[in-house]
Design an enzyme around this catalytic site. Structure first.
Site, mmCIF file in Angstrom:
data_model
loop_
_atom_site.group_PDB
_atom_site.id
_atom_site.type_symbol
_atom_site.label_atom_id
_atom_site.label_comp_id
_atom_site.label_asym_id
_atom_site.label_seq_id
_atom_site.Cartn_x
_atom_site.Cartn_y
_atom_site.Cartn_z
ATOM 1 C CG PHE A 1 47.121 39.561 38.487
ATOM 2 C CD1 PHE A 1 47.071 38.165 38.504
ATOM 3 C CD2 PHE A 1 45.917 40.261 38.435
ATOM 4 C CE1 PHE A 1 45.843 37.489 38.467
ATOM 5 C CE2 PHE A 1 44.691 39.594 38.400
ATOM 6 C CZ PHE A 1 44.661 38.203 38.411
ATOM 7 N N PRO B 1 41.632 48.560 29.362
ATOM 8 C CG PRO B 1 42.925 49.779 27.842
ATOM 9 C CD PRO B 1 42.741 48.407 28.403
ATOM 10 C CB SER C 1 33.392 46.035 37.019
ATOM 11 O OG SER C 1 33.771 47.123 37.826
ATOM 12 C CG LEU D 1 40.916 38.643 41.273
ATOM 13 C CD1 LEU D 1 39.720 39.239 40.532
ATOM 14 C CD2 LEU D 1 41.962 39.724 41.477
ATOM 15 N NE ARG E 1 38.035 40.399 44.513
ATOM 16 C CZ ARG E 1 37.097 39.949 43.675
ATOM 17 N NH1 ARG E 1 36.323 38.930 44.007
ATOM 18 N NH2 ARG E 1 36.914 40.549 42.491
ATOM 19 C CD GLN F 1 28.729 64.770 75.903
ATOM 20 O OE1 GLN F 1 27.823 65.038 75.123
ATOM 21 N NE2 GLN F 1 28.520 64.699 77.205
ATOM 22 C CD GLU G 1 42.975 42.352 44.442
ATOM 23 O OE1 GLU G 1 42.233 41.392 44.170
ATOM 24 O OE2 GLU G 1 44.201 42.291 44.500
HETATM 25 P P1 TGC Z 1 30.823 34.530 36.544
HETATM 26 O O1 TGC Z 1 29.813 34.093 35.527
HETATM 27 O O2 TGC Z 1 30.384 34.791 37.949
HETATM 28 O O3 TGC Z 1 32.015 33.465 36.570
HETATM 29 C C1 TGC Z 1 32.658 33.037 35.366
HETATM 30 C C2 TGC Z 1 33.319 31.707 35.648
HETATM 31 O O4 TGC Z 1 34.302 31.858 36.680
HETATM 32 C C3 TGC Z 1 33.983 31.015 37.788
HETATM 33 N N1 TGC Z 1 34.330 31.734 39.018
HETATM 34 C C4 TGC Z 1 35.148 31.250 39.953
HETATM 35 N N2 TGC Z 1 35.826 30.102 40.026
HETATM 36 C C5 TGC Z 1 36.615 29.912 41.107
HETATM 37 N N3 TGC Z 1 36.751 30.833 42.086
HETATM 38 C C6 TGC Z 1 36.087 32.007 42.031
HETATM 39 N N4 TGC Z 1 36.254 32.916 42.980
HETATM 40 C C7 TGC Z 1 35.240 32.266 40.926
HETATM 41 N N5 TGC Z 1 34.462 33.304 40.551
HETATM 42 C C8 TGC Z 1 33.914 32.962 39.371
HETATM 43 C C9 TGC Z 1 32.503 30.778 37.672
HETATM 44 O O5 TGC Z 1 32.133 29.599 38.343
HETATM 45 C C10 TGC Z 1 32.340 30.667 36.175
HETATM 46 O O6 TGC Z 1 32.827 29.399 35.781
HETATM 47 P P2 TGC Z 1 32.135 28.605 34.555
HETATM 48 O O7 TGC Z 1 32.905 27.352 34.505
HETATM 49 O O8 TGC Z 1 30.693 28.472 34.969
HETATM 50 O O9 TGC Z 1 32.309 29.498 33.364
HETATM 51 O O10 TGC Z 1 31.619 35.784 35.970
HETATM 52 P P3 TGC Z 1 31.123 37.208 35.506
HETATM 53 O O11 TGC Z 1 31.733 37.486 34.172
HETATM 54 O O12 TGC Z 1 29.648 37.344 35.627
HETATM 55 O O13 TGC Z 1 31.846 38.179 36.565
HETATM 56 C C11 TGC Z 1 31.514 38.194 37.873
HETATM 57 C C12 TGC Z 1 32.154 39.375 38.635
HETATM 58 C C13 TGC Z 1 31.586 40.702 38.194
HETATM 59 C C14 TGC Z 1 31.791 39.162 40.092
HETATM 60 C C15 TGC Z 1 33.681 39.326 38.495
HETATM 61 O O14 TGC Z 1 34.090 39.363 37.207
HETATM 62 C C16 TGC Z 1 34.406 40.352 39.326
HETATM 63 O O15 TGC Z 1 34.746 40.048 40.465
HETATM 64 N N6 TGC Z 1 34.737 41.565 38.791
HETATM 65 C C17 TGC Z 1 35.654 42.484 39.470
HETATM 66 C C18 TGC Z 1 36.971 42.483 38.727
HETATM 67 C C19 TGC Z 1 38.140 42.555 39.633
HETATM 68 O O16 TGC Z 1 38.082 42.323 40.835
HETATM 69 N N7 TGC Z 1 39.284 42.856 39.071
HETATM 70 C C20 TGC Z 1 40.506 42.876 39.834
HETATM 71 C C21 TGC Z 1 41.702 43.059 38.949
HETATM 72 S S1 TGC Z 1 43.224 42.742 39.779
HETATM 73 C C22 TGC Z 1 43.431 44.039 40.798
HETATM 74 O O17 TGC Z 1 42.641 44.884 40.963
HETATM 75 C C23 TGC Z 1 44.708 44.058 41.526
HETATM 76 S S2 TGC Z 1 44.956 45.413 42.535
HETATM 77 C C24 TGC Z 1 46.278 44.788 43.323
HETATM 78 C C25 TGC Z 1 46.890 45.560 44.373
HETATM 79 O O18 TGC Z 1 47.623 46.529 44.048
HETATM 80 O O19 TGC Z 1 46.771 45.136 45.559
HETATM 81 P P1 FAD Z 2 34.568 50.277 36.002
HETATM 82 O O1 FAD Z 2 34.424 48.805 35.909
HETATM 83 O O2 FAD Z 2 34.415 51.070 34.741
HETATM 84 O O3 FAD Z 2 33.528 50.822 37.081
HETATM 85 C C1 FAD Z 2 33.181 52.197 37.194
HETATM 86 C C2 FAD Z 2 32.021 52.306 38.185
HETATM 87 O O4 FAD Z 2 30.890 51.574 37.674
HETATM 88 C C3 FAD Z 2 32.357 51.705 39.550
HETATM 89 O O5 FAD Z 2 31.795 52.497 40.562
HETATM 90 C C4 FAD Z 2 31.667 50.351 39.519
HETATM 91 O O6 FAD Z 2 31.292 49.891 40.819
HETATM 92 C C5 FAD Z 2 30.434 50.674 38.677
HETATM 93 N N1 FAD Z 2 29.912 49.465 38.026
HETATM 94 C C6 FAD Z 2 30.497 48.701 37.051
HETATM 95 N N2 FAD Z 2 29.709 47.678 36.741
HETATM 96 C C7 FAD Z 2 28.607 47.775 37.523
HETATM 97 C C8 FAD Z 2 27.416 47.004 37.682
HETATM 98 N N3 FAD Z 2 27.220 45.892 36.971
HETATM 99 N N4 FAD Z 2 26.499 47.424 38.579
HETATM 100 C C9 FAD Z 2 26.706 48.527 39.337
HETATM 101 N N5 FAD Z 2 27.799 49.304 39.239
HETATM 102 C C10 FAD Z 2 28.730 48.922 38.343
HETATM 103 N N6 FAD Z 2 43.977 45.512 37.769
HETATM 104 C C11 FAD Z 2 44.765 44.441 37.470
HETATM 105 O O7 FAD Z 2 44.397 43.586 36.670
HETATM 106 N N7 FAD Z 2 45.993 44.300 38.057
HETATM 107 C C12 FAD Z 2 46.480 45.205 38.950
HETATM 108 O O8 FAD Z 2 47.582 45.029 39.472
HETATM 109 C C13 FAD Z 2 45.687 46.352 39.256
HETATM 110 N N8 FAD Z 2 46.167 47.331 40.072
HETATM 111 C C14 FAD Z 2 45.448 48.491 40.240
HETATM 112 C C15 FAD Z 2 46.035 49.574 40.920
HETATM 113 C C16 FAD Z 2 45.338 50.776 41.036
HETATM 114 C C17 FAD Z 2 45.981 51.943 41.709
HETATM 115 C C18 FAD Z 2 44.022 50.887 40.518
HETATM 116 C C19 FAD Z 2 43.233 52.156 40.673
HETATM 117 C C20 FAD Z 2 43.453 49.828 39.851
HETATM 118 C C21 FAD Z 2 44.160 48.627 39.686
HETATM 119 N N9 FAD Z 2 43.637 47.563 38.926
HETATM 120 C C22 FAD Z 2 44.411 46.462 38.641
HETATM 121 C C23 FAD Z 2 42.352 47.722 38.240
HETATM 122 C C24 FAD Z 2 41.136 47.563 39.141
HETATM 123 O O9 FAD Z 2 40.914 46.214 39.447
HETATM 124 C C25 FAD Z 2 39.947 48.192 38.411
HETATM 125 O O10 FAD Z 2 40.127 49.587 38.455
HETATM 126 C C26 FAD Z 2 38.620 47.790 39.023
HETATM 127 O O11 FAD Z 2 38.366 46.419 38.829
HETATM 128 C C27 FAD Z 2 37.447 48.619 38.464
HETATM 129 O O12 FAD Z 2 37.497 48.681 37.062
HETATM 130 P P2 FAD Z 2 37.388 50.116 36.320
HETATM 131 O O13 FAD Z 2 38.374 51.026 36.941
HETATM 132 O O14 FAD Z 2 37.480 49.849 34.876
HETATM 133 O O15 FAD Z 2 35.951 50.659 36.698
#
Ligand code: TGC
Ligand code: FAD
Length: 390
Positions: free
Chosen positions: A134, A139, A143, A245, A249, A285, A369
């Protein structure tokens, strides 16, 4: 390790059905046989055991929540959670492999894909014949995925994809990638990119201290021609990947309970066996305080995910509900891994025990995530109505 029998101080098993308990014990047996005896070597050698993919397919670990007509398990969300819990008791990296496949690859194809895409990909992903990944993170956009620059142009009979994704679990071995990219109007869409497409490469990321048994890499797109039928037609916008997500999550909130239980179980047994000052260290303890706090936090976390699972099944769980559980349970597991490591003294830093591996793994889980702080901000948004990240 073989003695592990689960942690259930509050009789939470009473809330589970016989089917839930059967599913949990079959995955627990699978982990005991296919993961626990080898995981330390895999992690020490930074080896992703590719053969586990087919085995996960056979045991039903891929897409348990996807309907069975497409090869999924057709199970409820509590079953999905219990499967993640048992796999992560073995290792968070192994759970990553399973949860990416089920929640981040199969789920978007099931939810937003065409009938043809579902038939082509879902059964093979469910059986482990294919591995997926996914691609959301870039780079310069982690977030803040809405800032992504990966993009595609409509060339008439195909799309042309350019850009790069980073930190992608499973990418070096994946057959297919669900990739999120912007069209010419800046709207985000999901595309299915297949290995072998010209200009598509997946370089591996080396030297991780965390999730060493899971493979991680980049996705690089250099003028990749994408057939038009590979665009996910059902939903566009950031909401589409965010829905995926939510599902992943949720699985992490359960999975990290498994890692925490493994650490607690090991610490409890070590505290009773290890003698210092002529007594088991569990008689002091300060050690009892650590164990009592671990049990309290695990019990609270179990109740949290059980209720969240019910809300998922009823369609009542929101992103904020899921954020609270993901954030709480990852932090809980990380704290328990650190405390359990302390209880094991010097032995805790060796591969004889799972603590240090869990602890290092969880440093990724607390980041991916959505980081620990991003989930706070999602909750802050829910409480106040004001998005702090804008
Ligand atoms: P925001 O303005 O809040 O939302 C933009 C548009 O998206 C809609 N939306 C949703 N719709 C359905 N379900 C949800 N859960 C939704 N969340 C948001 C929202 O309604 C809006 O729609 P529209 O029509 O109004 O445009 O978006 P933002 O750009 O301000 O971002 C919010 C934020 C920071 C919370 C979000 O981007 C976030 O969660 N950032 C974290 C990124 C993240 O989690 N990345 C994960 C990458 S994948 C990964 O890490 C896999 S690891 C896998 C593993 O090995 O297990
Ligand atoms: P950044 O977004 O640069 O954040 C750095 C620091 O700044 C963090 O502490 C964060 O909390 C803080 N920060 C950022 N914005 C704010 C704010 N607005 N306010 C306060 N603090 C803030 N992604 C995928 O798409 N697919 C995958 O399969 C996937 N697998 C992964 C596997 C591993 C092992 C790792 C480490 C990551 C993976 N990721 C994947 C990416 C992961 O989702 C990101 O690393 C994560 O979302 C954070 O992004 P970043 O590393 O760029 O950190």
């Amino acid at each position: 390790k073989d003695m592990f029998e689960g942690v259930d101080f509050y009789g939470i098993d009473d809330l589970l059905t016989e089917e839930h308990k059967l599913i949990r014990s079959s995955i627990r047996d699978f982990v005991k046989k296919e993961i626990s005896p080898y995981i330390e070597d895999w992690a020490q050698n930074s080896h992703f055991p590719y053969e586990i993919v087919k085995k996960f397919g056979d045991v039903g670990a891929f897409g348990p929540q996807i309907p069975s007509e497409y090869g999924g398990g057709g199970l409820d969300y509590i079953s999905y959670g219990l499967i993640m819990q048992e796999i992560e008791r073995g290792d968070s990296g192994m759970r990553s492999t399973a949860s990416v496949q089920g929640s981040l690859v199969m789920y978007p194809i099931f939810k937003f894909g065409s009938e043809q895409q579902k038939k082509k990909f879902l059964p093979k992903l469910a059986s482990g014949e294919m591995l997926g990944c996914f691609g959301l993170t870039e780079p310069d956009h982690g977030s803040n995925p809405s800032g992504m620059t990966t993009n595609f142009k409509d060339m008439g009979d195909h799309y042309l994809l350019n850009g790069a994704k980073m930190w992608i679990s499973n990418s070096p071995k994946a057959d297919v990638a669900v990739v999120w990219a912007k069209d010419e109007n800046g709207r985000i869409h999901g595309l299915i990119v297949e290995r072998g497409m010209e200009g598509f490469s997946t370089p591996e990321t080396h030297n991780k201290w965390s999730l060493r048994a899971s493979c991680t890499g980049e996705l690089v797109f250099d003028n990749v021609k994408i057939p038009k039928e590979n665009l996910l037609p059902g939903k566009s916008g950031l909401g589409a990947p965010m829905m995926c997500l939510d599902s992943a999550r949720y699985g992490i909130a359960w999975g990290t309970l498994g890692a925490a239980m493994d650490c607690y179980d090991s610490a409890r047994r070590y505290a009773l066996e290890r003698i210092q000052f002529d007594k088991p260290i569990g008689s002091f303890q300060l050690v009892q305080k650590k164990l009592a706090e671990m049990l309290s936090e695990i019990t609270k976390a179990q109740l949290l995910v059980w209720k969240l699972g019910k809300m998922m099944d009823e369609g009542k769980a929101t992103t904020a509900h899921i954020s609270l559980a993901k954030r709480n349970n990852v932090a809980m597991a990380l704290d328990i891994a650190r405390e359990a490591r302390q209880i094991h003294g010097g032995m805790g830093i060796t591969g004889e025990y799972s603590l240090m591996r869990h602890m290092m793994n969880l440093e990724s889980v607390v980041t991916y995530e959505g980081t620990h702080d991003i989930h706070l901000l999602i909750l802050g948004h829910e409480i106040t109505g004001i998005p702090a990240f804008k």
